[in-house]
Write an enzyme that holds these catalytic residues in place. Structure first.
Site, short mmCIF file in Angstrom:
data_model
loop_
_atom_site.label_atom_id
_atom_site.label_comp_id
_atom_site.label_asym_id
_atom_site.label_seq_id
_atom_site.Cartn_x
_atom_site.Cartn_y
_atom_site.Cartn_z
CE LYS A 76 -75.62 -26.29 -1.96
NZ LYS A 76 -74.57 -27.15 -2.56
CB SER B 223 -71.43 -24.83 -1.90
OG SER B 223 -72.04 -25.95 -2.53
CB SER C 217 -70.65 -28.94 -2.29
OG SER C 217 -69.93 -27.86 -2.82
#
Ligand SMILES: *[C@@H]1O[C@H](CO)[C@@H](O)[C@H](O)[C@H]1NC(C)=O
Ligand SMILES: *[C@@H]1O[C@H](CO)[C@@H](O)[C@H](O)[C@H]1NC(C)=O
Ligand SMILES: *[C@@H]1O[C@H](CO)[C@@H](O)[C@H](O)[C@H]1NC(C)=O
Ligand SMILES: *[C@@H]1O[C@H](CO)[C@@H](O)[C@H](O)[C@H]1NC(C)=O
Ligand SMILES: *[C@@H]1O[C@H](CO)[C@@H](O)[C@H](O)[C@H]1NC(C)=O
Length: 513
Positions: free
Chosen positions: A108, A189, A213
């Site tokens: 990420k 996210s 997330s």
């Protein structure tokens, strides 16, 4: 299409002895597409596959799919040379190599790497910033011989800039798309890791979670996500929201792959003090020993009605979960149902629990610390990030999406009386709520629909694992089942999640174009 498949999937035929008693050799076909870490390691050992071939396969997939899916922000220009090093090490090495040796992993974009890749949380404000060092988890990955294949997209700033941007959107990554159906939610996210691993653009990935997330995008993209106990994995070098809740964990296609990643990234990092205390939870011999087919035998699983309220009106989801409960029982679990968590409405509402107020102040402190630590950066404080966004309002859809959360955070002034009260409220809610539920009923795990329990787990730093649980018959979105537990309960959660996955085998490859 058929020609593409033949060219790109590098069909590998390898011969191996199958089963310890049977001496008969069996021919086994392995394709890189959908291959697990164990499949790849086996093919490496049998010398029918190299890391270079694996990296080339994924680069091709990214070229084919990412234009549309937007799971990847940057590809590592050094991925191939890292693969060559891994291949050379394997040829020269006689001892067993780590499980992720020579395996590509996508991170990420809020996880720092000190290399040619940028670390930007999806924002142009951090493009060109230079980090002081690799994130703690990245150092561990590199030491294990994993290949850093690139940076994955995300909801910008891990969804803490604005209340108005769609999940999976960032200025640098644009809108991530669900590989199962581009008109359904990707959630966030950690959208990019979930999209990319679901669509076979990489072997395994890392995401981060503050509240939902990892669990939510894994659920919506039909992959497995592990949200580890806070402190089990280092957050040093990760663009933060709240050090009290932030955690780094794997998002992969299978429970076993996720566990192999977890084994590499856990442990003490002197740049994140929370890792020393949490290291007591790491079992001798690692987490792989809990991948047991009979992992559900004797497990006590709690069902809190409220967490299934949202699906009670949906006949398909209700029936699917009834079936799953039957499966869990058949596999030997005891389901304790009709349970309640004290003050659950407050826990699930970040404004009444105090979670949001605490995060606003924690974010400002932690982000300023992260930015202050950078060797070089276009922005050195939250105030400057806000200013940067205003300066670039046309580029970044600022006018459309705004930055209301940033602005609220900037107004905070440390952990004052309001924040202290929020923190003690969160502690009290966890103690009288989830912890009490788990101990009063001697539960091994809580079972929940998709991400419905994410705030319960978030506010206490508790771990959770989500596993694919189905595909909606009419609404066409994938959904997962989540198992959550007390701090350090990863071994039990892994046993439960793995046994459920093996008994159901629900995940299927996304039907790409
Ligand atoms: C690996 O093992 C082989 C044969 O057992 C031996 O000849 C070789 O020197 C070993 N290589 C290393 C790097 O230890
Ligand atoms: C990182 O960002 C710079 C722009 O500042 C760009 O030139 C470079 O290509 C990016 N790195 C990668 C690996 O994409
Ligand atoms: C860790 O704790 C020690 C002792 O309390 C402190 O001096 C140090 O600054 C802390 N390190 C970090 C990275 O927070
Ligand atoms: C924003 O623009 C102003 C005016 O050009 C400039 O002085 C300032 O440095 C910029 N700030 C950031 C963070 O980009
Ligand atoms: C995608 O999802 C939409 C909205 O749920 C649905 O109407 C549509 O039929 C789905 N498309 C496919 C190809 O499944």
């Amino acid at each position: 299409m058929a020609i593409y498949f033949l060219l790109s999937s590098l069909l590998l035929i390898c011969v191996l002895s199958y089963g310890s008693q049977k001496l008969t050799a069996k021919r086994l076909k392995i394709t890189i597409e959908e291959a697990t870490v164990d499949d790849l390691q086996l093919a490496f050992r049998l010398k029918t596959l190299t890391s270079r071939e694996v990296v080339l396969f994924y680069l091709d997939k990214i070229r084919e799919l990412n234009e549309n899916l937007r799971g990847v922000i940057e590809v590592n220009p050094d991925a191939l040379s890292q693969a060559d090093i891994a291949d050379k090490e394997r040829r020269e090495c006689n001892h067993t190599l780590p499980k992720l040796h020579g395996i590509p992993i996508l991170l990420k974009d809020n996880i720092a790497t000190k290399d040619k890749l940028n670390t930007t949380a999806g924002s142009f404000a951090l493009l060109g910033s230079i980090v002081p060092r690799d994130a703690g988890v990245v150092s561990k990955l590199r030491r294990s011989g994993a290949i850093i294949s690139g940076k994955a997209s995300l909801s910008e700033w891990s969804n803490f800039r604005t209340s108005w941007a769609p999940n999976g959107w960032s200025a640098r990554g644009s809108q991530g798309k669900n590989p199962y159906n581009s008109s359904v939610e990707v959630c966030g996210s950690s959208s990019g890791p979930a999209i990319s691993v679901a669509a076979n653009m990489v072997s395994v990935t890392l995401g981060t979670e503050t509240d939902g997330s990892i669990i939510c995008p894994a659920s919506f993209n039909s992959v497995v996500g592990i949200k580890p106990t806070v402190g089990l994995t280092s957050r040093a070098g990760v663009i933060p929201i709240s050090p009290r809740q932030d955690t780094v964990g794997p998002i992969c296609r299978t429970v076993a792959d996720s566990v192999h990643v977890l084994d590499i990234i856990v442990g003490i990092d002197r740049n994140d003090n929370a890792t020393s205390e949490a290291s007591k939870y790491i079992p001798v011999g690692g987490y792989g020993q809990f991948l047991k087919h009979n992992g559900l035998e004797g497990k006590r699983l709690g069902i809190v009605n409220m967490l299934f309220d949202s699906i009670n009106h949906d006949v398909f989801l209700k029936q699917t979960f009834e079936q799953h409960f039957t499966t869990l029982r058949k596999q030997g679990a005891v389901l304790v149902d009709n349970l309640e968590i004290a003050h659950i409405e407050d826990v699930l509402d970040s404004h009444s629990s105090g979670e949001f107020d605490a995060m606003l102040a924690e974010f400002k402190i932690a982000l300023n610390e992260y930015l202050g630590d950078l060797v070089k950066s276009p922005v050195k404080s939250l105030r400057e990030v806000i200013e940067f966004n205003k300066n670039h309002s046309k580029v970044e859809k600022i006018n459309e999406y705004g930055q209301d959360i940033f602005e609220l955070a900037e107004k905070t002034n440390g952990m004052g009386p309001k924040e202290q009260e929020a923190l003690s409220n969160l502690k009290r809610l966890s103690k009288q709520g989830f912890k009490k539920l788990m101990t009063d009923h001697s539960l091994d795990a809580l079972v929940a629909y998709a991400n419905s329990a994410s705030s319960i787990l978030a506010i206490g730093g508790f771990p959770g694992i989500v596993v694919p649980a189905g595909y909606h018959n009419t609404k066409k979105y994938p959904f997962g089942i989540c198992f959550g537990g007390l701090r350090g309960s990863e071994p039990k959660l892994i046993e439960i999640a793995y046994a459920f996955e093996q008994a159901t085998k629900i995940r299927r490859k996304p039907p790409l174009a």
